[in-house]
Design a protein around this motif. Structure first.
Motif, PDB file in Angstrom:
ATOM      1  N   TYR A  65       0.846  -1.118  -0.054  1.00 45.52           N
ATOM      2  CA  TYR A  65      -0.030   0.029  -0.086  1.00 45.52           C
ATOM      3  C   TYR A  65       0.891   1.326   0.177  1.00 45.52           C
ATOM      4  O   TYR A  65       2.028   1.397   0.307  1.00 45.52           O
ATOM      5  N   ASN A  77       0.209   5.800   0.750  1.00 47.27           N
ATOM      6  CA  ASN A  77      -0.889   6.808   1.262  1.00 47.27           C
ATOM      7  C   ASN A  77      -0.786   8.243   1.156  1.00 47.27           C
ATOM      8  O   ASN A  77      -1.399   9.033   1.765  1.00 47.27           O
ATOM      9  N   ASN A 101      -4.825  -8.059  -2.716  1.00 46.44           N
ATOM     10  CA  ASN A 101      -4.802  -7.256  -1.459  1.00 46.44           C
ATOM     11  C   ASN A 101      -4.018  -6.245  -1.308  1.00 46.44           C
ATOM     12  O   ASN A 101      -3.444  -5.890  -0.580  1.00 46.44           O
ATOM     13  N   CYS A 102      -4.202  -5.149  -2.512  1.00 46.23           N
ATOM     14  CA  CYS A 102      -3.514  -3.950  -2.205  1.00 46.23           C
ATOM     15  C   CYS A 102      -4.481  -2.885  -1.946  1.00 46.23           C
ATOM     16  O   CYS A 102      -5.589  -3.071  -2.234  1.00 46.23           O
ATOM     17  N   LYS A 103      -3.827  -2.054  -1.366  1.00 49.45           N
ATOM     18  CA  LYS A 103      -4.684  -0.691  -1.250  1.00 49.45           C
ATOM     19  C   LYS A 103      -4.024   0.578  -1.118  1.00 49.45           C
ATOM     20  O   LYS A 103      -2.689   0.701  -1.200  1.00 49.45           O
ATOM     21  N   THR A 104      -4.756   1.627  -1.567  1.00 52.44           N
ATOM     22  CA  THR A 104      -4.146   3.128  -1.559  1.00 52.44           C
ATOM     23  C   THR A 104      -5.126   4.037  -0.677  1.00 52.44           C
ATOM     24  O   THR A 104      -6.525   3.823  -0.743  1.00 52.44           O
ATOM     25  N   THR A 105      -4.705   4.955  -0.390  1.00 53.29           N
ATOM     26  CA  THR A 105      -5.557   6.187   0.332  1.00 53.29           C
ATOM     27  C   THR A 105      -5.030   7.412  -0.049  1.00 53.29           C
ATOM     28  O   THR A 105      -4.221   8.033   0.788  1.00 53.29           O
ATOM     29  N   ILE A 155      -5.435   2.468  -8.699  1.00 50.90           N
ATOM     30  CA  ILE A 155      -4.434   1.310  -8.388  1.00 50.90           C
ATOM     31  C   ILE A 155      -3.325   1.100  -9.754  1.00 50.90           C
ATOM     32  O   ILE A 155      -2.044   1.096  -9.280  1.00 50.90           O
TER      33      ILE A 155
END
Length: 297
Positions: free
Chosen positions: A255, A257, A280-284, A296
């Motif tokens: 991830y 942020n 199972n990847c994320k960004t904020t 993404i």
């Protein structure tokens, strides 16, 4: 015998006109263990806070101080071949032109048929600046071998981190400027893997004025697992990612942020991905660019 001693340097070491400059040794084929250097190291090529160029292990060793050079410049080693770093650069900018890293300017390994660690439980707390192949830990992480050797060959950066700004032109990464296989002496590439596992970059923007810029690495052919770029904006021109600029790899549990910006192929996790698995990847964060922009990828 290995180098193993308690000498601590507290002075400026080396000349700006000489190569193979290190706080403990200029070049070494022996393991360097339990050494420390507190001092600035200057040189041209193969310049390191501990050793300029090594074909050995550099372990339980730390450096605090500036390192300045041109090519192959690192907080611990200018270049490591067929060795491992288990060491710490505790402060002081690392500045060069090509192949510049908080731990080592370049890491090369050719002992095929094994799993090797470029760095394990190591870190760098420093701003790193250069032109091409610039990373918070390594400017270049590379595997190479002859085409006739087909055994499994894997290199890993494991449980390591970089804290600080990374600034370059192209091939710029929060941990690794460029991860590559088959780079040095052979075009043979199958059954070879370059991994970044359980490692991170934080608290310093990653900036490239050119292409291939990533919060963890700019370009990887392998895997990035359980790793992240935190509290660090990423900016570049093309192929810019919060974690990876351009991926031909597995991206799992990663991830970022902080904002990611560029011109084309700009993504919150990866700017561009081919032959990749992203799970199972994320960004904020916010992502901005002129074309081919994604949250993404």
């Amino acid at each position: 015998e290995d180098f193993s001693f308690d000498d601590i340097s507290k002075k400026v070491i080396g000349s700006k006109t000489h190569s193979d400059e290190g706080g403990i040794a200029g070049t070494s084929e022996k393991n360097i263990i339990n050494c420390a250097n507190f001092g600035t190291v200057n040189g041209t090529s193969y310049v390191g806070g501990i050793v300029g160029s090594a074909t050995s292990e550099v372990s339980y060793t730390d450096h605090t101080g500036f390192v300045h050079g041109s090519h192959y410049v690192g907080g611990i080693a200018g270049q490591i071949q067929n060795g491992i770093i288990y060491s710490f650069h505790k402060g002081g900018d690392v500045v060069g032109k090509n192949f510049v890293g908080g731990l080592a300017g370049a890491y090369w390994h050719s002992n095929s048929g094994v799993t090797v660690y470029a760095a394990r439980e190591s870190y760098s707390i420093a701003d790193v600046k250069g032109d091409t192949c610039v990373g918070g830990l390594f400017g270049l992480d590379s595997l190479y071998r002859t085409a006739s050797n087909t055994a499994l060959f894997k290199s890993s950066i494991f449980k390591s981190y970089a804290n600080g700004r990374v600034d370059g032109v192209q091939y710029v990464g929060g941990l690794v400027g460029r991860s590559r296989k088959g780079y040095y002496s052979s075009s043979y590439r199958s059954n070879m893997f370059v991994d970044i596992d359980s490692s991170y970059h934080e608290n310093g923007d990653v900036i490239g004025s050119g292409s291939y810029v990533g919060g963890v690495t700019c370009l990887i052919e392998g895997a990035v697992r359980a790793s992240y770029n935190e509290n660090s904006a990423v900016s570049g021109y093309n192929y810019v990612g919060g974690v990876v600029g351009k991926a031909d790899s597995l991206l799992e549990k990663v991830y970022a942020n902080k904002p990611v910006s560029g011109s084309s192929y700009v993504g919150g996790v990866a700017g561009y991905a081919t032959n990749s698995s992203i799970t199972n990847c994320k960004t904020t964060l916010t992502v901005s660019g002129a074309s081919n922009v994604g949250g993404i990828v």
